[in-house]
Design a protein around this motif. Sequence first.
Motif, PDB file in Angstrom:
ATOM      1  N   ILE A   1       0.844  -1.200   0.000  1.00  0.00           N
ATOM      2  CA  ILE A   1       0.000   0.000   0.000  1.00  0.00           C
ATOM      3  C   ILE A   1       0.878   1.247   0.000  1.00  0.00           C
ATOM      4  CG2 ILE A   1      -1.675   1.320   1.359  1.00  0.00           C
ATOM      5  CD1 ILE A   1      -2.759  -1.481   2.299  1.00  0.00           C
ATOM      6  N   GLU A   2       1.896   1.242   0.859  1.00  0.00           N
ATOM      7  CA  GLU A   2       2.798   2.395   0.934  1.00  0.00           C
ATOM      8  C   GLU A   2       3.501   2.637  -0.401  1.00  0.00           C
ATOM      9  OE1 GLU A   2       6.826   3.633   3.306  1.00  0.00           O
ATOM     10  OE2 GLU A   2       5.281   2.565   4.431  1.00  0.00           O
ATOM     11  N   ALA A   3       3.826   1.561  -1.104  1.00  0.00           N
ATOM     12  CA  ALA A   3       4.496   1.683  -2.395  1.00  0.00           C
ATOM     13  C   ALA A   3       3.522   2.058  -3.519  1.00  0.00           C
ATOM     14  CB  ALA A   3       5.203   0.379  -2.742  1.00  0.00           C
ATOM     15  N   GLY A   4       2.225   2.025  -3.214  1.00  0.00           N
ATOM     16  CA  GLY A   4       1.224   2.355  -4.228  1.00  0.00           C
ATOM     17  C   GLY A   4       0.992   1.238  -5.232  1.00  0.00           C
ATOM     18  N   ASP A   5       1.380   0.023  -4.880  1.00  0.00           N
ATOM     19  CA  ASP A   5       1.216  -1.138  -5.762  1.00  0.00           C
ATOM     20  C   ASP A   5      -0.199  -1.687  -5.616  1.00  0.00           C
ATOM     21  OD1 ASP A   5       1.330  -3.481  -7.210  1.00  0.00           O
ATOM     22  OD2 ASP A   5       3.223  -4.151  -6.348  1.00  0.00           O
TER      23      ASP A   5
END
Length: 89
Positions: A17-21
Amino acid sequence: MFTGQAPHLIGHLADLIEAGDTETTKSYIRKLMVSATTIGAKRLAHLCSHIQSSLDSGNLDDCAQWAAQLPHELELLTNNILLLDRDGL
């Protein structure tokens, strides 16, 4: 099978989620939701549903907040499974 796979999926969600994946996150959430639904883990499946909705609307902040609740819910569920196993149910 659930107790082996779920911790792995949940453990990686925050980073994804943090990586936007979002695509991999959606894949993990679908797997977790299906598994949770299959064993009757309604609260865990409900959290997964909220995460899926947040992903679909592009709201990663809400997604992260819902996902942060997953480890605690998994711990409660795992403890209950272990109690059932211990009691031979």
